[in-house]
Design a protein around this motif. Structure first.
Motif, short mmCIF file in Angstrom:
data_model
loop_
_atom_site.label_atom_id
_atom_site.label_comp_id
_atom_site.label_asym_id
_atom_site.label_seq_id
_atom_site.Cartn_x
_atom_site.Cartn_y
_atom_site.Cartn_z
N ILE A 37 39.21 37.27 26.70
CA ILE A 37 40.01 38.55 26.47
C ILE A 37 39.44 39.85 26.43
O ILE A 37 38.63 40.20 25.67
N MET A 38 39.90 40.64 27.30
CA MET A 38 39.40 42.02 27.42
C MET A 38 40.41 42.90 26.50
O MET A 38 41.60 43.48 27.09
N LEU A 230 33.21 36.64 19.27
CA LEU A 230 33.77 37.97 19.42
C LEU A 230 32.73 38.97 19.75
O LEU A 230 31.83 38.69 19.16
N HIS A 231 33.07 39.74 20.78
CA HIS A 231 31.99 40.40 21.35
C HIS A 231 32.51 42.11 20.86
O HIS A 231 33.44 42.61 21.61
N VAL A 267 36.25 30.62 24.12
CA VAL A 267 36.99 31.85 24.25
C VAL A 267 36.49 32.89 23.35
O VAL A 267 36.40 32.86 22.17
N THR A 268 36.03 34.08 23.94
CA THR A 268 35.74 35.19 23.57
C THR A 268 36.56 36.29 23.66
O THR A 268 37.08 36.54 24.61
N GLY A 311 32.82 33.48 37.58
CA GLY A 311 33.87 32.50 37.23
C GLY A 311 34.39 32.65 35.75
O GLY A 311 34.76 31.74 35.19
N ILE A 312 34.27 33.87 35.40
CA ILE A 312 34.82 34.06 33.93
C ILE A 312 36.31 34.12 33.82
O ILE A 312 37.00 34.73 34.88
N VAL A 313 36.89 33.42 33.13
CA VAL A 313 38.57 33.11 33.11
C VAL A 313 38.87 34.37 32.05
O VAL A 313 38.78 34.32 31.05
N LEU A 314 39.93 34.87 32.68
CA LEU A 314 40.49 36.01 31.72
C LEU A 314 41.69 35.41 31.10
O LEU A 314 42.61 34.63 31.73
#
Length: 330
Positions: A37-38, A230-231, A267-268, A311-314
């Motif tokens: 999640i951005m 969490l980033h 999920v991050t 291949g990072i999924v948003l």
């Protein structure tokens, strides 16, 4: 809620067992998938914050945002949100007012929550002040007041998170945060899987990670989605003064991509503070360059190409909740 009350009646120091599967896998993504999640914080705080958030969401790769409901520019952002109903938008639950000359107070009103306000009638500037002076009842009342304002404005939040992490600073506050999320059926931001990046960045000890995981299990068992990690490092990525926009974008994108090498499966949520600083913003905060660099990075072709290559999924909070609800119906 009985299990929740029991959890926080303990010392909350027991490290809970972690499942081998990530929350991403439980929500239906393949084993090993990196799902991101951005997320843009601080919408509604100022005109500059609103402009930066909208640009990051409509012209960049950011796909989620949360709003500081006590702040003066909330109507302006909510009006823009109505033009983009697909945007994933939540509440950045706000219990502090950290700037010197631009401040805000609680939506509940000072007489109702005196422990939340300082001598200026604004929310306390520091998290430690809130923990020292406010009760859990006052915190819950203010959470609900911020949710009520959003709903009255026709804005149904997709999730809730915590400005400056205040709700994570006290077990009693954390309990009320989780309680409201469960009762209102709104996902709350809770890193509770492997917690790799958040533990490293914030130097979390094993008991604290255990508390996060235990709390995540409660959320999951009550039908809400949970994060694996969490980033929240971008605000600390300092930008030297005097850089032009191109240089700023190149540097922040480089730092961000370097941090992504530590991103594990699951999920991050990535937290950024995208802002388009006007000449006035320097009178609010000295963080204009850091925030502008976040906005520029979100619009970087290099970042977009990296996400595709790796291949990072948003995903969004809306999708997480939809996937969690689908599992319940099975």
């Amino acid at each position: 809620m009985r299990s929740l009350l029991f959890l926080f009646s303990l010392c909350t120091g027991i490290l809970s067992a972690q499942s081998d599967s990530t929350y991403a896998e439980r929500l239906g993504w393949p084993k090993g998938a990196k799902v991101l999640i951005m997320h843009v914080d601080d919408a509604g705080m100022s005109w500059d914050s609103n402009e930066g958030a909208i640009q990051a969401l409509t012209k960049g790769v950011a796909n989620s945002v949360s709003v500081m409901m006590p702040c003066g520019w909330v109507p302006g952002f909510v009006h823009q949100l109505k033009k983009y109903p697909e945007i994933d938008a939540g509440l950045h639950l706000t219990l502090t007012s950290e700037w010197d000359d631009y401040r805000w107070g609680p939506l509940s009103g000072k007489p109702a929550v005196p422990g939340l306000v300082d001598a200026e009638g604004a929310l306390w500037p520091e998290v430690e002040d809130v923990v020292k002076n406010a009760s859990a009842d006052e915190v819950e009342q203010e959470i609900r007041a911020q949710l009520e304002r959003a709903r009255k404005m026709g804005f149904q939040p997709t999730h809730m998170d915590s400005h400056m992490g205040t709700l994570f600073a006290s077990p009693a506050f954390l309990q009320r945060y989780v309680k409201v999320g469960i009762q209102e059926r709104i996902p709350v931001m809770m890193p509770a899987g492997h917690c790799s990046m958040i533990a490293e960045t914030n130097k979390l000890d094993a008991p604290t990670v255990g508390l996060l995981r235990s709390t995540g299990k409660i959320l999951w068992d009550n039908g809400l989605p949970v994060l694996d990690d969490l980033h929240n490092e971008t605000y600390g990525m300092r930008i030297p003064p005097g850089l032009n926009d191109q240089q700023m974008q190149k540097l922040k994108t480089k730092l961000l991509l370097e941090s992504f090498t530590r991103l594990k499966s699951g999920v991050t949520m990535l937290i950024v503070h995208c802002t388009a600083p006007s000449p006035i913003f320097k009178h609010i905060s000295s963080s204009g360059d850091v925030r502008k660099s976040d906005l520029l990075a979100m619009q970087s072709p290099e970042l977009k190409a990296y996400l595709q290559k790796e291949g990072i999924v948003l995903t969004t909070w809306r999708e997480l909740m939809q996937r969690r609800q689908a599992l319940i119906k099975k």
